[in-house]
Design a protein around this motif. Structure first.
Motif, mmCIF file in Angstrom:
data_model
loop_
_atom_site.group_PDB
_atom_site.id
_atom_site.type_symbol
_atom_site.label_atom_id
_atom_site.label_comp_id
_atom_site.label_asym_id
_atom_site.label_seq_id
_atom_site.Cartn_x
_atom_site.Cartn_y
_atom_site.Cartn_z
ATOM 1 N N ASN A 174 0.841 -1.191 0.000
ATOM 2 C CA ASN A 174 0.000 0.000 0.000
ATOM 3 C C ASN A 174 0.881 1.248 0.000
ATOM 4 O OD1 ASN A 174 -2.503 -1.566 0.533
ATOM 5 N ND2 ASN A 174 -1.559 -1.911 2.531
ATOM 6 N N THR A 191 -5.478 -6.198 2.687
ATOM 7 C CA THR A 191 -6.037 -5.291 1.689
ATOM 8 C C THR A 191 -6.814 -4.198 2.400
ATOM 9 O OG1 THR A 191 -6.229 -7.082 0.081
ATOM 10 C CG2 THR A 191 -7.542 -5.092 -0.313
ATOM 11 N N GLU A 241 -9.022 -0.420 2.450
ATOM 12 C CA GLU A 241 -9.968 0.388 1.691
ATOM 13 C C GLU A 241 -10.164 1.703 2.438
ATOM 14 O OE1 GLU A 241 -14.644 0.295 0.177
ATOM 15 O OE2 GLU A 241 -13.698 -1.514 0.987
ATOM 16 N N VAL A 244 -3.486 7.172 -3.659
ATOM 17 C CA VAL A 244 -3.135 5.774 -3.422
ATOM 18 C C VAL A 244 -2.613 5.191 -4.721
ATOM 19 C CG1 VAL A 244 -3.909 3.510 -2.647
ATOM 20 C CG2 VAL A 244 -4.950 5.569 -1.676
ATOM 21 N N ASP A 270 -1.900 2.319 -6.790
ATOM 22 C CA ASP A 270 -2.473 0.985 -6.688
ATOM 23 C C ASP A 270 -1.886 -0.003 -7.692
ATOM 24 O OD1 ASP A 270 -3.505 2.237 -8.877
ATOM 25 O OD2 ASP A 270 -5.615 2.039 -8.306
#
Length: 363
Positions: free
Chosen positions: A149, A170, A172, A182, A184
């Motif tokens: 992340n 994971t 959110e 972010v 990704d």
């Protein structure tokens, strides 16, 4: 300067190591990018000459640019069974350009080494030496875990995170996602370059790429995350791009600001019986590869003082966190805000990054 290694490797390479097709594609794509800054066909012929010579062949000029590509790939395939010769040909061709044709931007040795790592080619360039990693003579340092992340450049309220899959770590962002970025995508073994970040930004916002206006758009968004109360941070960020964007071109590592390292879900006013997690955000990070992570901090007075009174407690907490990061494999470098306010602040910053880039094989 050619690479130095045992002469026996030229005739008896390791039977367990080859240059796979995936690595050939990566090296070929780098050659194409190098050529984009000048005469593309001449660049292909240049690399073809070095690969042909390493293969013991005489190189003749190809009849067209497309044939130059085909012929170059042919010589690269011939050397695929001998990684030392393959790497020497690529390295020598880059060195020649760097010393004699400075309009072409060539990759540093770290990018070459990272391609080797990701394709299980067990050799490492440590100029002037080529090292056989299968013999246990060297090892890759850094953080052993991949990045999952990358949350950065927050310019508003703290993001509210949840674990959407605790087994896979994971996350959110369920609130305030609009105030942070972010990244990704997987971090390439070649490291996170500025061009990677710009391309990601362009796709995210449907902007043209490559395009100067898209670069400027991202640059100003990142700069917005820096505190207006910390001119030294802003100076470091702006000086980095001013001095190295043109010099390194597509090989410029991304200087990522305000990166979350630790995350404490509770705000300070809700904490009662425990202290907040230290160093929730880092001022800047450079990812030379998935494992080579360089943290850069710019210290204001609040890092070591309460108001105008020195705080040994704050200082000890700061250096304790530095030790933890270094033991995990991070490199940590600190600037005092005061030194960057001096008249030679820009020169100091430029000199630091030049030395850092040389250490990591970028320059």
């Amino acid at each position: 300067m050619s690479l130095e290694y045992p002469s026996s490797w030229r005739f008896e390479p390791s039977k367990d190591v080859i240059v796979p097709d995936s690595a050939i594609d990566e090296f070929f794509n780098i050659i194409v990018k190098i050529g984009a800054k000048g005469d593309r066909r001449w660049c292909l012929e240049h690399f073809k000459c070095f690969f042909a010579s390493a293969a013991g062949e005489k190189s003749y000029e190809s009849s067209s640019e497309s044939w130059a590509e085909t012929d170059l790939r042919g010589y690269m395939l011939i050397l695929a069974t001998n990684p030392p010769l393959f790497l020497e040909a690529f390295y020598d061709a880059c060195e020649y350009l760097q010393n004699n044709h400075t309009q072409y931007h060539v990759p540093g040795v770290q990018i070459i080494n990272n391609i080797c790592i990701s394709n299980n080619i067990k050799y490492k360039i440590d100029p002037p030496n080529l090292i056989d990693l299968s013999e246990g003579k060297a090892s890759v340092s850094g953080v052993p875990r991949p990045i999952k992340n990358l949350i950065f450049a927050a310019d508003g309220p703290k993001p509210d995170l949840v674990l959407s899959d605790a087994l896979d770590n994971t996350i959110e962002i369920v609130e305030n996602a609009e105030y942070c970025l972010v990244y990704d995508l997987p971090i390439p073994q070649t490291g996170l370059l500025w061009t990677h970040l710009v391309e990601w930004w362009a796709k995210k916002h449907n902007l043209p790429f490559p395009e100067k206006s898209t670069e400027h758009n991202l640059f100003f968004r990142l700069e917005e995350s820096l505190s207006p109360n910390s001119p030294p941070e802003i100076l470091l960020f702006e000086t980095y791009f001013k001095h190295f964007h043109r010099k390194l071109g597509e090989c410029l590592p991304a200087l990522v600001p305000q990166v979350y390292l630790h995350y404490d879900p509770k705000p300070l006013k809700q904490l009662k019986e425990r202290k907040p997690l230290p160093r929730q955000r880092m001022n800047f990070i450079i990812l030379f590869s998935n494992s080579e992570r360089v943290v850069i901090e710019v210290d204001g007075k609040h890092h070591y003082a309460d108001g105008d009174k020195a705080s040994p407690q704050k200082y000890s907490e700061m250096v304790a966190e530095d030790r933890k990061l270094r033991l995990q494999g991070y490199e940590v470098y600190r600037f005092g805000g005061y030194e960057l306010r001096e008249p030679n602040g820009q020169e100091l910053i430029a000199s630091f990054f030049e030395q850092l880039f040389k250490k990591h094989g970028v320059m």
